[in-house]
Design an enzyme around this catalytic site. Sequence first.
Site, PDB file in Angstrom:
ATOM      1  N   HIS A  55       0.868  -1.171   0.000  1.00 21.62           N
ATOM      2  CA  HIS A  55       0.000   0.000   0.000  1.00 21.62           C
ATOM      3  C   HIS A  55       0.911   1.229   0.000  1.00 21.62           C
ATOM      4  O   HIS A  55       2.080   1.136   0.376  1.00 21.62           O
ATOM      5  CB  HIS A  55      -0.868  -0.037   1.270  1.00 21.62           C
ATOM      6  CG  HIS A  55      -1.960   0.969   1.288  1.00 21.62           C
ATOM      7  ND1 HIS A  55      -1.753   2.267   1.696  1.00 21.62           N
ATOM      8  CD2 HIS A  55      -3.274   0.874   0.962  1.00 21.62           C
ATOM      9  CE1 HIS A  55      -2.895   2.929   1.626  1.00 21.62           C
ATOM     10  NE2 HIS A  55      -3.835   2.113   1.180  1.00 21.62           N
ATOM     11  N   TYR A  56       0.401   2.372  -0.372  1.00 24.09           N
ATOM     12  CA  TYR A  56       1.249   3.567  -0.410  1.00 24.09           C
ATOM     13  C   TYR A  56       1.611   4.086   0.978  1.00 24.09           C
ATOM     14  O   TYR A  56       2.529   4.885   1.129  1.00 24.09           O
ATOM     15  CB  TYR A  56       0.602   4.684  -1.244  1.00 24.09           C
ATOM     16  CG  TYR A  56      -0.669   5.257  -0.659  1.00 24.09           C
ATOM     17  CD1 TYR A  56      -0.632   6.287   0.280  1.00 24.09           C
ATOM     18  CD2 TYR A  56      -1.911   4.766  -1.045  1.00 24.09           C
ATOM     19  CE1 TYR A  56      -1.794   6.814   0.817  1.00 24.09           C
ATOM     20  CE2 TYR A  56      -3.082   5.286  -0.508  1.00 24.09           C
ATOM     21  CZ  TYR A  56      -3.016   6.308   0.418  1.00 24.09           C
ATOM     22  OH  TYR A  56      -4.168   6.822   0.950  1.00 24.09           O
ATOM     23  N   ARG A  57       0.919   3.642   2.000  1.00 20.49           N
ATOM     24  CA  ARG A  57       1.186   4.135   3.358  1.00 20.49           C
ATOM     25  C   ARG A  57       2.402   3.461   3.977  1.00 20.49           C
ATOM     26  O   ARG A  57       2.841   2.409   3.547  1.00 20.49           O
ATOM     27  CB  ARG A  57      -0.033   3.919   4.251  1.00 20.49           C
ATOM     28  CG  ARG A  57      -1.174   4.815   3.861  1.00 20.49           C
ATOM     29  CD  ARG A  57      -2.250   4.841   4.917  1.00 20.49           C
ATOM     30  NE  ARG A  57      -3.258   5.820   4.540  1.00 20.49           N
ATOM     31  CZ  ARG A  57      -4.553   5.587   4.541  1.00 20.49           C
ATOM     32  NH1 ARG A  57      -5.009   4.410   4.928  1.00 20.49           N
ATOM     33  NH2 ARG A  57      -5.395   6.535   4.180  1.00 20.49           N
TER      34      ARG A  57
END
EC number: 3.1.15.-
Length: 181
Positions: free
Chosen positions: A128-130
């Site tokens: 995920h981008y987080r």
Amino acid sequence: MSANENNLIWIDLEMTGLDPERDRIIEIATLVTDANLNILAEGPTIAVHQSAEQLALMDDWNVRTHTGSGLVDRVKASSFDDRAAELATIEFLKEWVPAGKSPICGNSIGQDRRFLFKYMPELEAYFHYRYLDVSTLKELARRWKPEILAGFTKQGTHQAMDDIRESVAELAYYRENFIKL
């Protein structure tokens, strides 16, 4: 075990230095925890082969650290290049976490992600981008409650799997002593 979108992927890289334009990945390790930080599985720990010329570019700290741990010898003997290490890691992760669900978890993980973006882009895209960066809590504790820092000591072996286990334990420590859930 079936893949669970709530599981967390923890990763650590050892590199020849800190500049992804000049330096290279020499070790990668991953593990998966559940949402409560219980370790579910340890992935492969892979020494990534690099040329003698690339290894010769390491500064004194990296030479001393990675030679002392035996990593330089494992890198020289390894048959894994960046792509093979990337694919082996992804195969492990597919068993535990669907693509795009877990944030990238670790300590100062932004640095690792820079190297993944350059040398293992398919693996970087699996996350995920987080970010779930334990060093954020360490920096907050340093500023807001410095006495908390004395309660957790890292061994600092600079071996990828050891470093990941320490990151998970450190986050659990902050959860109990700083965040107090």
